[in-house]
Write a protein that holds these residues in place. Sequence first.
Motif, short mmCIF file in Angstrom:
data_model
loop_
_atom_site.label_atom_id
_atom_site.label_comp_id
_atom_site.label_asym_id
_atom_site.label_seq_id
_atom_site.Cartn_x
_atom_site.Cartn_y
_atom_site.Cartn_z
N GLY A 59 0.64 -1.47 -0.35
CA GLY A 59 0.02 0.29 -0.22
C GLY A 59 1.01 1.29 0.12
N SER A 60 2.18 1.13 0.78
CA SER A 60 2.89 1.97 0.85
C SER A 60 3.48 2.80 -0.55
CB SER A 60 3.47 1.38 1.72
OG SER A 60 3.72 2.43 2.97
N VAL A 61 3.47 1.45 -1.13
CA VAL A 61 4.22 1.46 -2.65
C VAL A 61 3.20 2.91 -3.33
CG1 VAL A 61 5.26 0.56 -4.47
CG2 VAL A 61 6.07 0.02 -2.31
N HIS A 62 2.06 1.73 -3.52
CA HIS A 62 1.26 2.28 -4.33
C HIS A 62 1.05 3.52 -3.94
CE1 HIS A 62 -3.65 1.81 -5.55
NE2 HIS A 62 -2.87 2.55 -6.66
N MET A 103 11.33 7.49 3.53
CA MET A 103 9.71 7.69 2.65
C MET A 103 8.76 6.65 3.98
SD MET A 103 7.42 9.88 0.27
CE MET A 103 8.31 11.01 0.40
N LEU A 104 9.12 5.71 2.90
CA LEU A 104 8.31 4.32 2.79
C LEU A 104 8.54 3.65 4.25
CD1 LEU A 104 9.53 2.52 -0.21
CD2 LEU A 104 6.60 3.32 -0.07
N ARG A 105 9.90 3.78 4.48
CA ARG A 105 9.45 2.90 6.59
C ARG A 105 8.59 3.64 6.98
NH1 ARG A 105 15.23 3.24 6.08
NH2 ARG A 105 14.90 5.18 7.46
N ALA A 106 7.89 5.24 7.12
CA ALA A 106 8.05 5.35 7.64
C ALA A 106 6.95 5.38 7.99
CB ALA A 106 8.00 7.19 7.65
N MET A 107 5.87 5.57 6.65
CA MET A 107 4.71 4.96 6.05
C MET A 107 4.37 4.08 6.52
SD MET A 107 4.97 6.94 2.39
CE MET A 107 2.57 5.76 1.47
N ILE A 108 5.05 2.56 6.63
CA ILE A 108 4.75 1.61 6.92
C ILE A 108 4.62 1.47 8.52
CG2 ILE A 108 5.90 -1.00 6.68
CD1 ILE A 108 7.07 -0.48 4.34
N ARG A 109 5.52 2.27 8.80
CA ARG A 109 5.92 1.71 11.09
C ARG A 109 3.97 2.98 10.97
NH1 ARG A 109 7.04 -1.33 13.33
NH2 ARG A 109 8.08 0.19 14.90
N ALA A 112 -1.54 1.55 8.88
CA ALA A 112 -2.19 0.22 9.75
C ALA A 112 -3.09 -0.01 8.25
CB ALA A 112 -3.26 0.14 10.76
N VAL A 113 -3.46 -0.94 8.02
CA VAL A 113 -3.92 -1.41 6.90
C VAL A 113 -5.19 -0.92 6.70
CG1 VAL A 113 -5.41 -2.75 5.26
CG2 VAL A 113 -2.23 -3.04 6.21
N GLN A 114 -5.54 0.21 5.65
CA GLN A 114 -7.26 0.45 5.75
C GLN A 114 -8.07 0.10 4.26
OE1 GLN A 114 -8.41 2.24 8.42
NE2 GLN A 114 -6.82 3.32 9.16
N THR A 115 -8.26 -1.67 4.13
CA THR A 115 -8.91 -1.48 3.29
C THR A 115 -10.67 -1.15 3.14
OG1 THR A 115 -9.35 -4.22 4.14
CG2 THR A 115 -7.94 -3.63 2.40
N ASN A 116 -11.08 0.05 3.25
CA ASN A 116 -12.66 0.41 3.32
C ASN A 116 -13.43 0.50 2.22
OD1 ASN A 116 -13.74 3.32 5.24
ND2 ASN A 116 -14.25 1.09 5.16
N GLU A 218 -7.78 15.32 1.38
CA GLU A 218 -7.39 14.76 0.36
C GLU A 218 -6.52 13.93 0.77
OE1 GLU A 218 -6.00 13.99 -3.97
OE2 GLU A 218 -7.66 15.28 -2.58
N ASP A 219 -6.14 14.05 1.84
CA ASP A 219 -4.94 12.72 2.61
C ASP A 219 -5.18 11.65 2.91
OD1 ASP A 219 -2.03 12.17 3.55
OD2 ASP A 219 -3.08 11.86 4.97
N GLY A 220 -6.76 11.75 3.24
CA GLY A 220 -7.71 10.70 3.44
C GLY A 220 -7.76 9.90 2.39
N ARG A 221 -8.45 10.77 1.45
CA ARG A 221 -8.51 10.04 0.02
C ARG A 221 -7.33 9.30 -0.16
NH1 ARG A 221 -12.21 10.86 -4.33
NH2 ARG A 221 -13.18 13.03 -3.11
N LYS A 222 -6.35 9.91 -0.11
CA LYS A 222 -4.86 8.72 -0.54
C LYS A 222 -4.34 7.43 -0.59
CE LYS A 222 -2.64 13.14 -3.45
NZ LYS A 222 -1.46 14.01 -2.99
N HIS A 223 -4.89 7.88 1.65
CA HIS A 223 -4.18 6.98 2.29
C HIS A 223 -5.43 5.85 2.11
CE1 HIS A 223 -3.06 5.20 6.05
NE2 HIS A 223 -4.53 5.11 5.94
N LEU A 224 -6.94 6.07 1.35
CA LEU A 224 -8.10 4.94 1.02
C LEU A 224 -7.48 3.84 -0.28
CD1 LEU A 224 -11.18 6.15 3.19
CD2 LEU A 224 -9.16 4.73 4.18
N SER A 225 -6.79 5.28 -0.51
CA SER A 225 -7.04 4.67 -2.22
C SER A 225 -5.63 3.65 -2.10
CB SER A 225 -6.68 5.70 -3.04
OG SER A 225 -8.17 6.73 -2.82
N SER A 226 -4.45 3.87 -1.53
CA SER A 226 -3.17 3.18 -1.72
C SER A 226 -3.86 1.76 -1.36
CB SER A 226 -2.47 3.70 -0.75
OG SER A 226 -2.46 3.68 1.36
N PHE A 227 -4.77 1.46 -0.99
CA PHE A 227 -4.54 0.32 -0.08
C PHE A 227 -6.03 -0.57 -1.06
CE2 PHE A 227 -2.44 1.82 4.00
CZ PHE A 227 -2.02 1.18 3.94
N VAL A 228 -6.33 0.54 -2.12
CA VAL A 228 -7.59 -0.77 -3.34
C VAL A 228 -5.78 -1.90 -4.35
CG1 VAL A 228 -8.82 -0.01 -5.14
CG2 VAL A 228 -8.77 0.78 -3.07
#
Length: 363
Positions: A59-62, A103-109, A112-116, A218-228
């Motif tokens: 998800g973080s890479v996405h 950046m990826l390490r910070a995001m991953i840490r 949480a996975v958010q497959t809403n 917008e941050d929330g939209r990107k966060h949720l979208s990344s786990f699709v």
Amino acid sequence: MLVELFRDAARGCQTHSPLNATLLRAAADDLAAGGVTTKVMAGSELDRGGTVPGLRFAGSVHRLVLEGKAPGLAKHYPTVGGHLERDRLWADAEPVLDEHADMLRAMIRANAVQTNEPARSAALYGGLLVAAERAAEHAGRDLPFPVRLLEIGASGGLNLRPHRFGYRLDDGTSFGDDASPVQLDLSWSGRPRADLTTPLTVADRAACDMNPVDATTEDGRKHLSSFVWPDQVDRYQRLQGAIDLAQADPVPVHRAEGSEWLRTQLAKDASGMVTVVWHSIVWQYAPPRERARGRAVVAAAAAKATKDAPLALLVFEPRRANDPADPYRFDLLLRLWPAGISLHLGTGVGHGDPFAWDERHWV
């Protein structure tokens, strides 16, 4: 341990997301060899399986791709117009991991996975109708109870609006809101034993999450979208419609531990409604102690439920399946008090559709 968790995640993705499966298998091999993925996952080496570190990585890479920070990798991602080339994916991913490792390490840490996933609302809608009708039948009422919906682990709260979505079956049947920006074309086997033409009355809604996402930003939209999963463009577009609806009809998701939040909510008077506690694909992320607390809170409330204020527990959660190609099954279960009803309503996939309704419990 982390290598095996990545490989397990790859197996879980292989049927429905060849891109994530390919990425995670290559990343697992890279981890085993001490490559760049080791730097990206530093600090997560002891993560337990329930936190699905492989999916947090994918998800973080996405998200980097969605934000335009990985143009060389974007050509593989259908959510931004790309097309997967399996033989080239890792070669194009590796320099991205190296460039953005911090950046990826910070995001991953942090994440949480958010497959809403809004498509889960279809099974939820059917389950809510069953709960409302069965509670009314037990109470001797002519009309279904209005629903008070309480969601644990709600993420961005996109499944708090099942009555605001439109639903279409392959036989031409439609129900719900035909003017909604979210129209779900469903692949259902069987039907819930409830009147789909009866409008679902949602009288009250509330939700909590340990790490809520504000879907109105917008941050929330990107966060949720990344786990699709990035191969699933239909899911991605459906999510955008659900976020648009959330912005038009906001329901706050409170930052709270589920058991304590639920204890407070269930102490409130809910006469004349069926209170439905709902969670989907969240139980695996809760520590065992929190699960035990949650079960105790529901049991205490169930003992006090009355015909005029019934309580239901409606859950859609994974179980291990004996299928290497698809290692999990997702069961929709309903319990209703004081009626003492416990039903297996059906089985589907993690993203909600297709879904097979189980009518055996009516025999």
